[in-house]
Design an enzyme around this catalytic site. Sequence first.
Site, PDB file in Angstrom:
ATOM      1  CG  ASP A  13      -1.866  -0.894   1.482  1.00 44.54           C
ATOM      2  OD1 ASP A  13      -2.570  -1.755   0.451  1.00 44.54           O
ATOM      3  OD2 ASP A  13      -1.408  -1.875   2.664  1.00 44.54           O
ATOM      4  CE  LYS A  16       3.145  -2.875  -4.413  1.00 45.53           C
ATOM      5  NZ  LYS A  16       2.903  -2.472  -3.121  1.00 45.53           N
ATOM      6  CB  ALA A  39      -2.361  -7.264  -5.929  1.00 43.21           C
ATOM      7  N   GLY A  40      -4.007  -4.618  -4.252  1.00 41.80           N
ATOM      8  CA  GLY A  40      -5.504  -3.667  -5.306  1.00 41.80           C
ATOM      9  C   GLY A  40      -4.266  -2.599  -5.486  1.00 41.80           C
ATOM     10  CG  HIS A  41      -1.345  -1.762  -7.905  1.00 36.63           C
ATOM     11  ND1 HIS A  41      -0.601  -2.833  -8.665  1.00 36.63           N
ATOM     12  CD2 HIS A  41      -0.910  -2.119  -6.840  1.00 36.63           C
ATOM     13  CE1 HIS A  41       0.646  -3.040  -7.613  1.00 36.63           C
ATOM     14  NE2 HIS A  41       0.320  -3.052  -7.106  1.00 36.63           N
ATOM     15  NE  ARG A 143       5.953 -32.213  -6.666  1.00 35.97           N
ATOM     16  CZ  ARG A 143       6.569 -32.273  -6.051  1.00 35.97           C
ATOM     17  NH1 ARG A 143       7.046 -31.032  -5.790  1.00 35.97           N
ATOM     18  NH2 ARG A 143       6.144 -33.442  -5.265  1.00 35.97           N
ATOM     19  CD  GLN A 225       0.861  -8.930  -2.552  1.00 28.10           C
ATOM     20  OE1 GLN A 225       1.357  -9.744  -3.353  1.00 28.10           O
ATOM     21  NE2 GLN A 225      -1.199  -8.984  -2.510  1.00 28.10           N
TER      22      GLN A 225
END
Length: 409
Positions: A13, A16, A39-41, A143, A225
């Site tokens: 936060d 970015k 993530a939240g941009h 896997r 992040q």
Amino acid sequence: MANVIVVGTQWGDEGKAKVIDYLTERSDIIIRFQGGANAGHTVIAGGEKFIFHMVPSGIMYPGKTCIVGNGVVFDAEQFLCEVDELSDKNIDSDGRLFVSDKAHMVLPYHKLEDRASEALKEGGKIGTTCRGIGPAYADKAHRNGIRTGDLNDWDSFTRLLKENFEHKKKFFAAFYTTPFDLKLEETIEKYRLIRKRLLPFLADTTEYIFSATKQNKRLLFEGAQGTFLDIDHGTYPFVTSSNTIAGSACTGAGIGPPCIDHIIGIVKAYTTRVGNGPFPAELSDETGEQIRQNGGEFGATTGRPRRCGWFDSVMVRKAIQLNGITRLALTKLDVLDKLDEINICTHYEIDGRTTAVFPSDLQTLKKAKPVYETMPGWKETTAECKTLDNLPDRTIKYITRLRELCYDT
């Protein structure tokens, strides 16, 4: 501009997206290399607010190519919602938005498992967004994950999905109180429709990026992040489920280290954290609440209020070391405009001893008490300042002191 990685130096936060938006003009290809829809941009363009969880924020610029790399755990539903939102606002992503065919998928049972696991932890909750990120990375490591490229062969995809459904049902019955209430046929039908829309976006993005470097294209790697949410180097277990530091850009995008020229660390003029875990410089008073309100410190993904505190140079020094940061970008300076005094954490006191080194284990960090240096506030607005010369003298002294503490201590 050369090839650049942008990472957060705190607990995420840091702003970015703003810096990435600025650098996008000077870049050709913007690449997300880790994390997922947790993530939240946030980007504001033309008076409109966009919050991207899956699509790289560089998509706002016409002519720029955006890539979701192989290191991302991919939420197809969220991705297509964002594509639709862009389309509704006349932003075309066709032919310039690609998803790695090696990216592992976040599926409905991952989100259910995330919520079920968090519910069991009671007092020891991590504070996860419950977007299925951890379980998707766990399946990748086990896997038995499903990658976006598996959608190319529908029979193979449905076989893998059926196998995982059976496994998850047994797992839920054995370990969780939350019922496994997903329906296999409904999920298959949902992804049949998703597949039709998603296939045109899938590509061998590592080959695409390699070819771009041969053509001297300028690459911008978009981290999600922050450094101290890194699963190896962060405040474990109160971390995310991926490597958030700059080195992850190489594995998460499929590119060699020699291709990287600069690493820019984004840092707030103060410190925030979402979720649980130790926070030495935290403010649990009126000043902390003032910073939260002035800075709009509420999660872009969850809406949760962020914990706020003073600038912590101990952790930023460690972030510079871990990432190999060549430049720092300072954000949200104007949030401090109204404060009479501003503290800076210069060291920690742990068991009666002063240290300039960020502890490597959680139990030691829990005992850390901040050692502060106090500077006078500038009590002037900085929101419209475009250059250093426009800033008040006291603001410049604050910035200078942060630089000294982060690089010279």
